[in-house]
Scaffold this motif. Structure first.
Motif, PDB file in Angstrom:
ATOM      1  N   LYS A  20       0.818  -1.212   0.000  1.00  0.00           N
ATOM      2  CA  LYS A  20       0.000   0.000   0.000  1.00  0.00           C
ATOM      3  C   LYS A  20       0.854   1.265   0.000  1.00  0.00           C
ATOM      4  O   LYS A  20       0.326   2.369   0.079  1.00  0.00           O
ATOM      5  N   GLY A  21       2.161   1.094  -0.028  1.00  0.00           N
ATOM      6  CA  GLY A  21       3.048   2.251   0.023  1.00  0.00           C
ATOM      7  C   GLY A  21       3.223   2.801   1.416  1.00  0.00           C
ATOM      8  O   GLY A  21       3.654   3.950   1.594  1.00  0.00           O
ATOM      9  N   ILE A  22       2.888   1.991   2.431  1.00  0.00           N
ATOM     10  CA  ILE A  22       3.028   2.418   3.825  1.00  0.00           C
ATOM     11  C   ILE A  22       4.286   1.766   4.380  1.00  0.00           C
ATOM     12  O   ILE A  22       4.329   0.554   4.596  1.00  0.00           O
ATOM     13  N   ASN A  23       5.316   2.548   4.604  1.00  0.00           N
ATOM     14  CA  ASN A  23       6.596   2.010   5.060  1.00  0.00           C
ATOM     15  C   ASN A  23       7.033   2.554   6.411  1.00  0.00           C
ATOM     16  O   ASN A  23       7.817   1.917   7.110  1.00  0.00           O
ATOM     17  N   THR A  24       6.511   3.722   6.767  1.00  0.00           N
ATOM     18  CA  THR A  24       6.949   4.370   8.005  1.00  0.00           C
ATOM     19  C   THR A  24       5.773   4.522   8.956  1.00  0.00           C
ATOM     20  O   THR A  24       4.723   5.043   8.564  1.00  0.00           O
ATOM     21  N   PRO A  25       5.903   4.082  10.201  1.00  0.00           N
ATOM     22  CA  PRO A  25       4.802   4.219  11.162  1.00  0.00           C
ATOM     23  C   PRO A  25       4.486   5.679  11.470  1.00  0.00           C
ATOM     24  O   PRO A  25       5.378   6.530  11.472  1.00  0.00           O
ATOM     25  N   THR A  26       3.206   5.948  11.712  1.00  0.00           N
ATOM     26  CA  THR A  26       2.815   7.265  12.198  1.00  0.00           C
ATOM     27  C   THR A  26       3.184   7.384  13.675  1.00  0.00           C
ATOM     28  O   THR A  26       3.606   6.408  14.311  1.00  0.00           O
ATOM     29  N   ALA A  27       3.003   8.563  14.236  1.00  0.00           N
ATOM     30  CA  ALA A  27       3.364   8.784  15.646  1.00  0.00           C
ATOM     31  C   ALA A  27       2.596   7.849  16.572  1.00  0.00           C
ATOM     32  O   ALA A  27       3.168   7.266  17.505  1.00  0.00           O
TER      33      ALA A  27
END
Length: 394
Positions: A20-27
């Motif tokens: 999904k193009g999600i590689n970095t966690p949010t805060a």
């Protein structure tokens, strides 16, 4: 900067997110995922659009990836739409994992027999509404004693009178060993205490509350506009706005569900491509309309507040509020449907004199800036003063 793998998330789930193009966690994910993996009951507050669903699904699924034939994870949500969204996110994550465990949806309005059949497939994740979940537990189709991880999404709404009793009954069916998580954009210490009061006497459970620093999405990612309009003119003013602004994807809210049909009919008569969500709709029809809105086939969706909380639809460019809700939290959750996941958006309010006074109070309370606008000759302008002229002095 952390990666999901650094937080302890299973490799197959990291791969699914990468698709999904999600590689970095949010805060919120950075903070909550390790806490839930460690165990213990945790409640957390984070603004809309910050990634709360993955913050609890990723650690929950990671914990039980090797459970092939048991329903271990239960997620309870206040609306059918939110429960369905959570189920879809869980199913997406699980589809990328070796055992191909399933997620299933359990809500009222769908055939009970079909849902009982779904439970025979032993889905790892069960997502549903409180009433149906409780019913399935009481008829012993959902094995409460096997549940290990329970999430209360939008916990403040689940603690409302009526629903609160169902929540207490569900908790009474669950084993003492269950790990609990609860979340909302507006949860506070009082609501956590109210949840703790539902636990059995003598259980001695204590929920830790983690409040994430505000990213102030409503201030930094959402632009706020206000138009003066008498109630009787709002449908026509909405039509003019849509023709002038040509929003890519607009979600329109009105507090009174009975008025949704009337607004939809008026806009469709004027050749505006729109649909409405109604409480009387069959679940399959609601899903069909939401799917068409998500895909962009319907650029304008009109609804009451049944979709104001928790529903995550990507790419909403405009939220349009045809009134100012009495509850501050409803304004926040409505406006928070845009400007999500690092994007930006516009929140538009149409109000009469009384409603614009309420909006002025919210503007001060939330620390946002509301820009007055007017429409003339099919275009939107910045006026010197908004009508009524004393609005800016409130």
């Amino acid at each position: 900067m952390n990666l999901f793998s650094d937080l302890g998330v299973a490799e197959c789930l990291c791969a699914a997110l990468a698709e999904k193009g999600i590689n970095t966690p949010t805060a919120v994910q950075n903070k909550i995922i390790p806490m839930l993996l460690e165990g213990g009951d945790t409640a957390f507050r984070s603004e809309t659009g910050t990634g709360k669903t993955f913050a609890y699904l990723l650690p929950a699924i990671t914990k039980f990836l090797d459970e092939k034939d048991l329903t271990r994870i239960l997620v309870i949500a206040p609306t059918h739409e939110l429960a369905a969204q959570i189920k879809n996110e869980a199913a997406f994550l699980l589809n990328n994992c070796p055992h191909k465990q399933k997620a299933a949806l359990f809500i009222a309005g769908s055939p009970l027999k079909r849902q009982c059949e779904a439970l025979k497939q032993k889905p790892l994740v069960a997502s549903g509404s409180p009433g149906r979940i409780l019913e399935l537990m009481r008829i012993k189709k959902l094995k409460a004693e096997k549940i290990s991880f329970v999430v209360f999404d939008e916990i403040d709404r689940l603690l409302k009178p009526g629903v609160r009793n169902e929540l207490a009954d569900i908790i009474s069916e669950l084993p003492e060993s269950v790990q609990y998580a609860a979340c909302s954009a507006t949860i506070d210490g009082n609501k956590v205490k109210a949840l703790e009061e539902l636990f059995p006497k003598g259980a001695e459970r204590k929920m830790y509350l983690e409040i994430l620093p505000e990213e102030n999405i409503l201030k930094n990612a959402v632009t706020h506009w206000a138009f003066f309009s008498e109630s009787r003119n709002k449908a026509e003013e909405l039509r003019k706005f849509i023709n002038a602004e040509k929003p890519g994807k607009a979600l329109v809210f009105i507090s009174e569900a009975s008025k949704v049909r009337n607004i939809v009919d008026k806009l469709q008569y004027k050749k505006i491509n729109c649909e409405g969500l109604f409480s009387s709709m069959e679940k399959t029809e609601k899903k069909k309309i939401l799917d068409r809105f998500r895909s962009g086939k319907i650029p304008v969706l009109i609804t009451s507040d049944i979709t104001a909380r928790g529903l995550d639809i990507q790419g909403i460019t405009h939220v349009i509020q045809l009134d100012v809700p009495g509850d501050r939290d409803f304004f926040i959750h409505r406006a928070g449907r845009t400007g999500r996941a690092g994007g930006t958006g516009i929140n538009v309010v149409f109000g009469d004199e009384f409603e614009l006074r309420k909006l002025a109070a919210l503007e001060k309370n939330l620390g946002i800036t509301v820009y007055p606008k007017i429409m003339r000759s099919g275009k939107i302008y910045n006026p010197e003063k908004i009508i009524p002229p004393d609005y800016q002095n409130q």
